[in-house]
Design a protein around this motif. Structure first.
Motif, PDB file in Angstrom:
ATOM      1  N   LYS A  44     -14.907   3.257  -0.655  1.00 28.02           N
ATOM      2  CA  LYS A  44     -14.038   3.030   0.690  1.00 28.02           C
ATOM      3  C   LYS A  44     -14.923   3.498   1.843  1.00 28.02           C
ATOM      4  CE  LYS A  44      -9.367   2.574  -0.133  1.00 28.02           C
ATOM      5  NZ  LYS A  44      -7.993   3.209  -0.701  1.00 28.02           N
ATOM      6  N   LEU A  45     -15.574   4.596   1.503  1.00 30.97           N
ATOM      7  CA  LEU A  45     -16.529   5.295   2.428  1.00 30.97           C
ATOM      8  C   LEU A  45     -17.588   4.361   2.846  1.00 30.97           C
ATOM      9  CD1 LEU A  45     -16.810   9.013   1.018  1.00 30.97           C
ATOM     10  CD2 LEU A  45     -15.733   8.165   3.351  1.00 30.97           C
ATOM     11  N   ALA A  46     -18.142   3.598   1.840  1.00 32.77           N
ATOM     12  CA  ALA A  46     -19.372   2.963   1.921  1.00 32.77           C
ATOM     13  C   ALA A  46     -18.883   1.643   2.821  1.00 32.77           C
ATOM     14  CB  ALA A  46     -19.661   2.154   0.753  1.00 32.77           C
ATOM     15  N   GLU A  47     -17.765   0.957   2.768  1.00 28.96           N
ATOM     16  CA  GLU A  47     -17.118  -0.094   3.443  1.00 28.96           C
ATOM     17  C   GLU A  47     -16.947   0.531   4.998  1.00 28.96           C
ATOM     18  OE1 GLU A  47     -13.533  -1.210   1.855  1.00 28.96           O
ATOM     19  OE2 GLU A  47     -14.152  -1.756   0.001  1.00 28.96           O
ATOM     20  N   HIS A  48     -16.695   1.501   5.035  1.00 27.60           N
ATOM     21  CA  HIS A  48     -16.508   2.145   6.468  1.00 27.60           C
ATOM     22  C   HIS A  48     -17.821   2.145   6.913  1.00 27.60           C
ATOM     23  CE1 HIS A  48     -14.636   4.286   9.658  1.00 27.60           C
ATOM     24  NE2 HIS A  48     -15.038   5.550   9.234  1.00 27.60           N
ATOM     25  N   TYR A  49     -18.799   2.613   6.240  1.00 27.91           N
ATOM     26  CA  TYR A  49     -20.189   2.978   7.126  1.00 27.91           C
ATOM     27  C   TYR A  49     -20.741   1.822   7.296  1.00 27.91           C
ATOM     28  CZ  TYR A  49     -19.161   7.810   5.238  1.00 27.91           C
ATOM     29  OH  TYR A  49     -18.593   9.022   5.131  1.00 27.91           O
TER      30      TYR A  49
END
Ligand SMILES: [Zn+2]
Length: 615
Positions: free
Chosen positions: A183-188
């Motif tokens: 989820k963090l990667a998608e956000h970043y």
């Protein structure tokens, strides 16, 4: 124009924009839509997961001119002022800095008063609420017992168990969770697109993993990376910036454990705390490192199981060989214990330190696992005939001032005595000199080079000292840059550092940071040196211990046992220094008699009760 950090710029403004806390935002959205908002909420969860951001969104939802609405507009005066922290009816206090009862009273004094024009609800957001003093909690409790209808409290905490049950019992409790790396990667990735920054997917994934579940920590890393790069976020750029210093600490702790050196473990953990790094994250990394070692031992040929670059892999393999299977398994167990302790809100630092002492000193641990570890290391010693000479045995000795100079030597590329570089004397004689000087802890400045440029040979021998100086001064980034290169020549006052062609980034960054290096060079060598980078065809940055594990498998293990026996590392270091690169502490011929007895005594803290002599 002032620079807004990505964290500020992309702080969520609506419930939809909060990452990875759907269970919380759903509850709050329903409450707003059904007009069933509680008078007090307790938001608990790790740092950087969106607690105060969500509290502000709740304030917006309740006070938006279009509302109350679960999707605040973000454009009206209350929405804008709440985001800016200037809305007159939303109060934020950080209990970590305002824990006293007077301050809490003052903060709560306005609770009974009415609303200002345009406000629907008054919100009191108390961050790190567990830090309030008992008296302040009592003042808060009184207010919570009879809250005015127009007031909402949001108490946020990373340590909910420290909030008195009387207070927690009056709140609806909502738990924030660590956000998954995916989820963090998608956000970043989304943020990079909005910022117009190109990024390798693997680099973003790496940042997401480093974030340790915290949106904020990852964003701060992303911020730093964007500042450091010229075009694209690459894995190399991320590595150079942080991963190396993080994994460097983990690897150094494993070195200290293998060397049976709890003092160094304490020092490394202390440094982590000083640098404000998250110990939980460190433990998770340490656990992952032990896993990598285990995989290396049990499935050395399985590709893709360990995701590390080649030099890190070689180091992991060497350390795994040093520790042995049962010590690694014990390490994983102990890390698991620390993580459980951390999850239940225990003192993580204390738990880590205790676990590391147990790992480093199996002789002090009565558990069967520790016993197994001792037996295994003993078997290894006996089967290889004691302690053959090896440069690696240096790695356990310490300089009297407590700096692990040998530890640096063990994994710095430059002064590799085993390499074929003609300028590095591989004869034991000159190594011994270097060893003596380093071991004696004399500052290199002292040795007749004041003001003059020393010869290259000397610079090379003193290179570990220079790298240590970088670490001592917490110049992790500079250290990381140099780790990929090595001194190759001295031309006038210019010390040339060679880099392989794939480390162009490091070479360029080194050039850009020259001023800092030159200053440190002057301090360490007392000479007006300048650093220069140069791309060369091949640079031997192989690590000494990685280069020769097959040749000398037992040396580190024996060194470990000897170190474990040492009650006074400083005295031991000076006594053993001349041995470190020349003679061995226990010669192979001794093994059959004195050696084995010593080994048993050391491994099991045993006493000789009676002696039988064969023949
Ligand atoms: Zn609005």
């Amino acid at each position: 124009m002032t620079y807004a950090s990505l964290y500020q710029k992309y702080r969520p403004g609506t419930f939809d924009e909060v990452i990875g806390q759907e269970h919380v935002t759903r509850t709050l959205r329903n409450a707003v839509e059904n007009d069933q908002v509680f008078h007090a909420y307790l938001f608990s969860g790790p740092r950087g997961t969106g607690k105060t951001s969500t509290a502000r969104i709740l304030a917006r939802a309740l006070n938006c001119e279009e509302g109350p609405t679960s999707s605040p507009c973000g454009k009206c005066r209350p929405c804008i002022e709440i985001a800016a922290g200037s809305f007159p009816d939303v109060f934020e206090i950080d209990a970590a800095t305002h824990s006293k009862v007077e301050e809490a009273r003052e903060f709560l004094a306005g609770v009974p008063t009415g609303l200002t024009a345009g406000a629907r609800r008054k919100l009191y957001i108390i961050d790190e609420v567990h830090m309030l003093s008992t008296h302040a909690f009592n003042a808060l409790l009184k207010t919570l017992e009879e809250p005015p209808a127009h007031v909402v409290f949001v108490l946020a905490t990373t340590e909910p168990h420290k909030v008195p049950p009387t207070v927690a019992g009056r709140c609806q409790s909502l738990e924030f969770r660590l956000v998954s790396p995916q989820k963090l990667a998608e956000h970043y990735i989304e943020i990079c697109e909005k910022e117009g920054v190109k990024a390798e997917a693997a680099a973003i994934e790496m940042i997401a993993r480093q974030a340790g579940g915290s949106v904020r920590d990852g964003l701060s890393l992303l911020d730093q990376t964007i500042t450091a790069i010229s075009e694209e976020i690459t894995v190399e750029a991320v590595l150079a910036l942080t991963a190396r210093s993080e994994s460097e600490t983990v690897a150094a702790v494993v070195d200290a454990v293998a060397a049976g050196d709890p003092a160094r473990c304490f020092k490394l953990i202390g440094d982590l705390v000083d640098e404000g790094r998250d110990i939980r994250h460190f433990v998770a990394e340490l656990n992952r490192y032990f896993r990598a070692m285990l995989v290396t031992v049990l499935a050395p040929s399985a590709p893709g199981l360990v995701q590390l670059d080649e030099s890190a892999k070689a180091r992991v393999a060497a350390q795994a060989d040093l520790l042995g299977e049962s010590a690694i398994l014990r390490g994983i167990d102990l890390c698991g214990g620390v993580m459980t302790e951390a999850a239940s809100g225990g003192d993580v630092r204390f738990a880590v330190e205790t676990a590391l002492v147990r790992m480093a000193r199996p002789a002090t641990d009565p558990s069967p696992a520790a016993l197994l570890q001792r037996i295994e290391s003993l078997e290894k010693l006996v089967s290889t005939g004691g302690a053959p000479p090896s440069p690696s045995s240096e790695r356990v000795s310490e300089t009297p001032d407590g700096k692990g100079s040998a530890d640096v030597e063990a994994h710095t590329p430059a002064p590799n005595p085993a390499s074929a570089d003609p300028v590095v004397p591989s004869a034991a004689g000159s190594d011994e000199n270097a060893g003596e000087r380093v071991e004696a802890g004399q500052p290199p400045v002292a040795s007749a080079v004041s003001g003059e440029v020393p010869d290259f040979d000397y610079l090379l021998r003193m290179w570990p000292e220079f790298l240590q100086a970088l670490r001592d001064k917490r110049k992790q980034r500079l250290h990381a840059l140099l780790a990929e290169g090595r001194p190759i020549a001295l031309e006038g006052n210019d010390l040339i550092i060679g880099f392989g062609s794939k480390h162009q980034y490091h070479a360029d960054s080194l050039t850009n940071s020259r001023d800092q290096f030159d200053q440190l060079l002057a301090e360490v060598y007392s000479a007006p040196l300048r650093i220069q980078s140069r791309i060369v065809e091949s640079v031997d940055t192989s690590e000494p211990e990685a280069a020769t594990p097959e040749d000398v498998p037992a040396a580190p293990a024996s060194a470990r046992v000897r170190a474990a026996d040492t009650s006074n590392p400083a005295a031991d270091a000076s006594a053993e220094a001349p041995d470190s690169s020349g003679e061995t502490p226990i010669s192979p011929t001794d093994t059959s008699e004195v050696g084995v007895v010593d080994l048993v005594r050391e491994a099991f803290a045993a006493e000789v009760v009676e002696e039988y002599r064969s023949e």
